[in-house]
Design an enzyme around this catalytic site. Structure first.
Site, PDB file in Angstrom:
ATOM      1  N   LEU A   1       0.825  -1.211   0.000  1.00 45.88           N
ATOM      2  CA  LEU A   1       0.000   0.000   0.000  1.00 45.88           C
ATOM      3  C   LEU A   1       0.855   1.254   0.000  1.00 45.88           C
ATOM      4  O   LEU A   1       0.424   2.309  -0.471  1.00 45.88           O
ATOM      5  CB  LEU A   1      -0.906   0.007   1.239  1.00 45.88           C
ATOM      6  N   GLY A   2       2.044   1.168   0.549  1.00 45.16           N
ATOM      7  CA  GLY A   2       2.911   2.341   0.614  1.00 45.16           C
ATOM      8  C   GLY A   2       4.212   2.001   1.292  1.00 45.16           C
ATOM      9  O   GLY A   2       4.389   0.920   1.866  1.00 45.16           O
ATOM     10  N   GLN A   3       5.134   2.943   1.224  1.00 46.22           N
ATOM     11  CA  GLN A   3       6.449   2.758   1.825  1.00 46.22           C
ATOM     12  C   GLN A   3       6.927   4.086   2.360  1.00 46.22           C
ATOM     13  O   GLN A   3       6.779   5.120   1.714  1.00 46.22           O
ATOM     14  CB  GLN A   3       7.443   2.219   0.795  1.00 46.22           C
TER      15      GLN A   3
ATOM     16  N   ASP B   1       6.501  12.814  12.220  1.00 49.82           N
ATOM     17  CA  ASP B   1       6.504  12.695  10.756  1.00 49.82           C
ATOM     18  C   ASP B   1       5.113  13.016  10.205  1.00 49.82           C
ATOM     19  O   ASP B   1       4.510  12.216   9.491  1.00 49.82           O
ATOM     20  CB  ASP B   1       6.946  11.296  10.329  1.00 49.82           C
TER      21      ASP B   1
ATOM     22  N   GLY C   1       9.156   1.625   7.025  1.00 52.72           N
ATOM     23  CA  GLY C   1       9.006   0.336   6.389  1.00 52.72           C
ATOM     24  C   GLY C   1       7.851   0.309   5.412  1.00 52.72           C
ATOM     25  O   GLY C   1       7.250   1.336   5.106  1.00 52.72           O
ATOM     26  N   LYS C   2       7.539  -0.881   4.906  1.00 47.91           N
ATOM     27  CA  LYS C   2       6.457  -1.042   3.943  1.00 47.91           C
ATOM     28  C   LYS C   2       5.157  -1.406   4.647  1.00 47.91           C
ATOM     29  O   LYS C   2       5.157  -2.026   5.711  1.00 47.91           O
ATOM     30  CB  LYS C   2       6.806  -2.136   2.925  1.00 47.91           C
TER      31      LYS C   2
END
Length: 609
Positions: free
Chosen positions: A292-294, A413, A298-299
């Site tokens: 789904l994303g990185q 973040d 992590g992934k």
């Protein structure tokens, strides 16, 4: 039969009778609670009226005398109401029902729970008045009724609670006068109501949680100039990398590690511990087609559990922990404490000697970043009203992390990629607490804290010290992403101008009064320009160079709701003019030329500072 033996038998008979009567009373009360809460998913399937002892039931704790002392049913999706029969649990010390959709009123019978120490009904849909009977709870220390629809006045009886140390009644529809004695409680919050407190009254609506926010001086200006120079150096390194790879279609965000501060930990919560094989099957052996994303942690993989529940599995990278599973679990449980409608709920986790994984519910509308910049053909963009809701929902989630969690949680973040969208396109902040979680490393003095270039506050880059105000900076950049649809750093702008950073680009257009050029063209001018201007102003206030000058997230929420923005904006304009004049003077002094930038050695961005 001897008299002594008769006496013993009678005593045992009475003791057994008392046990079964007590168990029946408590079991009946809990079973009535289950029915009133509308447990349609049958999550409390072992709450069985035919099972005598409720102390064996899920999420129920008892003392050695089989008295029910704790019922914890947070974030379970209940939509029913609270039964009056709960007042029969005379020994109850903790009642936690936060984060559900419970409706109706607060039963006055809660006042019968004279042993209650903690009552948490936050983030539900409760209506009506706060019962005055809660004034009978002389042992109550924590009263949390935030984020409901409660109305009426605050009962005077609450002022007589001798043990109260935390009273949170914010974000309701309460009105009238606040009992004077409640302002003496160590921690209180009455914001988001129609209560008599604030500037025009003798007390603030919220206890002071940030002693440093009032310090504004010339030192802030010096700090701003210093960190501005740091950014120039780092930007030089980024330009070097771009210059080497400009023909390779560089689009990925740049992640960095920065030294941070000591982490505090607590143990709390009830999370599911998944088996590695269970998650391996759910994600089709962590197939790339399920990514789904990185990001910097992590992934993330889409997965489907054995019961057909869709989940998102985050596979953490670069994880090292001297405490092994225990340290990781403590940090995971710290994250699970945060329960709010605008925060992503943690379902569970998995640990092996070499792997650390977190399991979240799957958000079918993915992230704000995806909806802004990565849409597939035929998918609809985020319209302006949705972007406004995202801005406010994200602010409320961060406000909760900063001001209502103990200890406070700093995200570190904040960006559009970490704000997810549920089925109703409501904002859900994810990845909070992961900076701490990933970086429980080889020393107990410092940690490695990650962020994304373009979103990191300047003081964080220069000192490695983070605070809630570093999150405010990241939130301001996220607001600019919402307005413009653009990335925080975009090297393609070098073809037309010098402003690689989105913040500098927006500041320039705002000074030139070119608001229309700031807004995402995908909106096709379907927006309110006054609302756009307001959001840009809030963003620029959040991204001031000095952290002391940035508003707290609670103030950001109020500004987005239309309170206090004009005054802060006028003050900012005066400071910004002075800061810019000094900054331009320093630039002329150092005379940064193009050759001096492009001939620098590569700046290592992956190591600690």
């Amino acid at each position: 039969m001897p008299v002594e033996m008769n006496f013993i038998l009678v005593f045992l008979l009475l003791a057994c009778l008392q046990y079964f009567v007590l168990a029946d009373i408590q079991g009946d009360a809990l079973f009535a609670l289950k029915n009133s809460l509308n447990d349609s998913a049958n999550q409390l399937n072992d709450w069985n009226p035919n099972q005598v002892n409720p102390c064996t039931w899920t999420r129920v704790n008892c003392d050695q005398s089989s008295n029910v002392i704790s019922v914890s049913l947070a974030m379970m999706g209940f939509t029913g109401s609270l039964t009056s029969k709960i007042g029969a649990l005379k020994s109850l010390a903790t009642l936690s029902l936060q984060g559900n959709g419970i409706t109706g009123g607060i039963p006055k019978e809660l006042g019968n729970l004279t042993g209650l120490v903690r009552l948490d009904l936050e983030n539900n849909r409760l209506i009506g008045e706060i019962p005055s009977s809660l004034g009978n709870l002389k042992k109550l220390q924590f009263l949390t009724l935030s984020q409901n629809n409660l109305s009426g006045t605050i009962p005077q009886s609450l002022a007589s609670l001798p043990s109260l140390i935390n009273v949170l009644l914010d974000s309701n529809d309460l009105s009238g006068k606040i009992p004077e004695q409640l302002f003496e409680v160590p921690k209180y919050n009455f914001t988001g109501n129609h209560l008599n407190c604030g500037i025009n009254y003798s007390h603030p609506c919220e206890s002071d949680t940030d002693q440093g926010s009032s310090h504004k001086s010339k030192i802030a200006l010096i700090v701003g100039i210093t960190v501005g120079l740091v950014i120039i150096l780092l930007l030089g390194g980024l330009l070097f990398f771009w210059h080497k790879g400009r023909h390779k279609g560089y689009k990925r965000e740049v992640f960095v590690d920065v030294a941070g501060e000591v982490d505090r930990r607590i143990a709390f919560g009830q999370l599911k511990r998944f088996a590695w094989r269970e998650l391996q099957i759910a994600t089709d052996n962590f197939s790339e087609k399920n990514v789904l994303g990185q990001g910097g942690f992590g992934k993330v993989y889409k997965g489907v559990l054995a019961d057909n529940t869709k989940v998102a599995v985050k596979r953490l990278t670069d994880y090292e922990s001297p405490g092994g599973d225990a340290a990781f679990q403590r940090e995971v449980e710290m994250i699970s404490v945060a329960v709010h409608r605008n925060l992503l709920r943690l379902i569970g986790f998995c640990t092996t000697p070499t792997e650390r994984l977190l399991v979240y519910p799957f958000m079918q509308n993915l992230s704000v970043a995806y909806r802004l910049r990565e849409l597939k053909t035929g998918e609809s963009i985020l319209d302006w009203p949705t972007r406004k809701r995202v801005a406010l929902g994200t602010a409320r989630g961060l406000e909760y992390l900063h001001e209502h969690c103990n200890p406070k949680i700093i995200h570190r973040d904040v960006k559009a990629a970490n704000v997810l969208l549920d089925e109703d396109f409501e904002a859900v902040v994810g990845d909070f607490g992961l900076a701490k979680l990933v970086d429980v490393r080889k020393t107990n003095v410092t940690t490695q804290v990650r962020g994304t270039m373009g979103h990191i506050a300047p003081e964080y880059l220069s000192t490695g010290k983070s605070s809630e105000r570093t999150d405010v900076f990241g939130y301001g950049i996220m607001l600019l992403e919402l307005v413009t649809g653009q990335r925080a750093i975009d090297f393609s702008r070098l073809e037309e101008e010098d402003d690689v950073l989105l913040l500098d680009h927006v500041k320039k257009l705002e000074r030139e009064k070119r608001l229309g050029d700031i807004v995402d063209p995908n909106l096709n001018k379907n927006y309110n320009i006054q609302e756009v201007e307001m959001m840009i102003q809030v963003a620029l206030l959040c991204t001031q160079a000095s952290p002391e000058d940035r508003p707290a997230m609670s103030e950001v929420v109020r500004m987005l709701e239309g309170e206090g923005l004009a005054e802060r904006w006028e003050e900012w304009q005066h400071v910004e003019v002075t800061r810019r004049q000094e900054y331009e003077r320093l630039q002329r002094r150092f005379d940064w030329g193009e050759d001096s930038v492009y001939n620098q050695e590569a700046i290592e961005l992956s190591g600690g500072r």
